[in-house]
Enzyme design. Structure first.
Site, PDB file in Angstrom:
ATOM      1  CG  HIS A  96       8.681 -35.838  -8.204  1.00 46.89           C
ATOM      2  ND1 HIS A  96       8.787 -36.683  -7.126  1.00 46.89           N
ATOM      3  CD2 HIS A  96       8.168 -34.683  -7.710  1.00 46.89           C
ATOM      4  CE1 HIS A  96       8.386 -36.053  -6.029  1.00 46.89           C
ATOM      5  NE2 HIS A  96       7.987 -34.837  -6.362  1.00 46.89           N
TER       6      HIS A  96
ATOM      7  CD  GLN B 294      -1.976 -28.329   0.325  1.00 47.94           C
ATOM      8  OE1 GLN B 294      -2.873 -29.155   0.372  1.00 47.94           O
ATOM      9  NE2 GLN B 294      -0.698 -28.688   0.289  1.00 47.94           N
TER      10      GLN B 294
ATOM     11  CG  HIS C 278       4.503 -37.399  -6.648  1.00 45.78           C
ATOM     12  ND1 HIS C 278       5.049 -36.454  -7.480  1.00 45.78           N
ATOM     13  CD2 HIS C 278       3.976 -36.715  -5.605  1.00 45.78           C
ATOM     14  CE1 HIS C 278       4.858 -35.250  -6.974  1.00 45.78           C
ATOM     15  NE2 HIS C 278       4.209 -35.370  -5.833  1.00 45.78           N
TER      16      HIS C 278
HETATM   17  P1  AMP Z   1       2.768 -33.287  -3.248  1.00 45.59           P
HETATM   18  O1  AMP Z   1       2.292 -33.618  -4.612  1.00 45.59           O
HETATM   19  O2  AMP Z   1       3.989 -32.450  -3.197  1.00 45.59           O
HETATM   20  O3  AMP Z   1       1.657 -32.793  -2.359  1.00 45.59           O
HETATM   21  O4  AMP Z   1       3.223 -34.666  -2.607  1.00 45.59           O
HETATM   22  C1  AMP Z   1       2.363 -35.777  -2.570  1.00 45.59           C
HETATM   23  C2  AMP Z   1       2.986 -36.840  -1.694  1.00 45.59           C
HETATM   24  O5  AMP Z   1       4.249 -37.228  -2.251  1.00 45.59           O
HETATM   25  C3  AMP Z   1       3.263 -36.347  -0.261  1.00 45.59           C
HETATM   26  O6  AMP Z   1       2.992 -37.386   0.653  1.00 45.59           O
HETATM   27  C4  AMP Z   1       4.737 -36.035  -0.325  1.00 45.59           C
HETATM   28  O7  AMP Z   1       5.382 -36.089   0.921  1.00 45.59           O
HETATM   29  C5  AMP Z   1       5.247 -37.122  -1.255  1.00 45.59           C
HETATM   30  N1  AMP Z   1       6.532 -36.725  -1.829  1.00 45.59           N
HETATM   31  C6  AMP Z   1       6.828 -35.529  -2.403  1.00 45.59           C
HETATM   32  N2  AMP Z   1       8.133 -35.496  -2.762  1.00 45.59           N
HETATM   33  C7  AMP Z   1       8.656 -36.699  -2.406  1.00 45.59           C
HETATM   34  C8  AMP Z   1       9.962 -37.279  -2.507  1.00 45.59           C
HETATM   35  N3  AMP Z   1      10.982 -36.613  -3.024  1.00 45.59           N
HETATM   36  N4  AMP Z   1      10.139 -38.536  -2.029  1.00 45.59           N
HETATM   37  C9  AMP Z   1       9.101 -39.219  -1.492  1.00 45.59           C
HETATM   38  N5  AMP Z   1       7.852 -38.735  -1.371  1.00 45.59           N
HETATM   39  C10 AMP Z   1       7.631 -37.489  -1.816  1.00 45.59           C
END
Ligand code: AMP
Length: 284
Positions: A34, A61, A37
């Site tokens: 989204h 995890q 990311h």
């Molecule tokens: P994930 O795919 O959920 O493991 O997230 C991958 C990276 O994207 C991690 O560093 C998250 O903290 C970051 N992330 C996820 N959601 C958001 C968001 N809404 N705004 C900014 N960064 C995000």
């Protein structure tokens, strides 16, 4: 964008880039991308010669096997999104590539207090899994800059600690990027796609409750206001793991606020088995 599946091939190409003095930025993800990311990629593009992204849904995890099974996967769309945003390299490893000796008896990381509170308390083993995958990814990619989202506040602290524990802090700078939100305030998350339309509307209550704390917390005892925020969630049918106010640097609970200490409000709650988390720094 070049896609690598094998760690060895990626390591070799990045080694050549390092010899050429290229600065490497890295944004790891679990896919189902989204705009949050993509904001990490945007930031990385401004500060690095080469932007590396990864998509890997890390089994170690997930403390809840159902959550792992149901984690959204949209790989073809993700590849197009990363390419369009300007990621130069995408790493798409398999579980076998990340854990060549299997997922049992993996290394244990001494995270101390950080692992006993909030997400650590409610998701036993979760941060060990985060460290296992991140340590491996960081050793393969050896970035100069790592990009993480504030959305996962405690995870950012854990990964900073991992970088120190492994001595990688001499090489890697950890950059925390702001949380991107939907128009109604809901923090963007891959898990939001699993919410049914009714729950999607209710889900904004998490950010509303945190904003309520941010706008109304005053010096003194903080229990009253966290209880009010928890009641807002309960009223909408959430099953809440925690709503807490904590020191923004240590995550120690702040029961009595002097009005100056830098604090953050954090919440985690379920809507019909879908677990959502969010946080807001009160006095940045
Ligand atoms: P994930 O795919 O959920 O493991 O997230 C991958 C990276 O994207 C991690 O560093 C998250 O903290 C970051 N992330 C996820 N959601 C958001 C968001 N809404 N705004 C900014 N960064 C995000």
């Amino acid at each position: 964008m070049i896609i690598f599946k094998k760690p060895g091939a990626l390591y070799k190409v990045l080694e050549e880039k390092r010899v050429d003095q290229k600065i490497i930025g890295f944004a790891p993800t679990m896919g189902a991308l989204h705009a949050g990311h993509l904001s990490l990629v945007k930031e990385a593009k401004q500060e690095n010669d080469l932007v590396v992204t990864s998509i890997f849904v890390n089994p170690t995890q997930f403390n809840d096997p159902e959550d792992f099974k149901k984690y959204p996967v949209t790989i073809e769309k993700d590849i197009l999104m990363f390419e369009k945003e300007g990621s130069h390299v995408l790493f798409l490893p398999s579980v076998q590539d990340i854990y060549p000796n299997g997922i049992r008896d993996l290394k244990h990381y001494e995270l101390g207090f950080l692992e006993t509170i909030l997400e650590g308390k409610f998701r036993p083993g979760h941060f060990q899994g985060v460290c296992q995958v991140m340590h491996r990814l960081l050793e393969i990619i050896l970035p100069d800059n790592l990009y993480l989202g504030q959305k996962d506040y405690q995870q950012c602290m854990v990964i900073k600690k991992l970088v120190e524990l492994t001595g990688l802090d001499h090489k890697i700078k950890v950059n925390i990027c702001p949380t991107l939100r939907e128009g109604d305030g809901l923090a963007m998350s891959s898990r939001n796609t699993r919410l049914d339309p009714g729950d999607r509307i209710k889900a904004t209550t998490i950010s509303a409750a945190l904003r309520y704390i941010k706008e109304n917390v005053t010096q003194g005892n903080t229990k009253g206001i966290t209880d009010e925020a928890a009641a807002m969630l309960l009223q909408k049918g959430f099953k809440t793991d925690y709503v807490e106010i904590a020191n923004a640097d240590t995550l120690d609970t702040v029961e009595d606020w002097d009005g100056k200490e830098k604090i953050v409000a954090l919440a985690a709650a379920f809507l019909n088995n879908i677990r959502l988390i969010d946080n807001m720094v009160i006095n940045p």
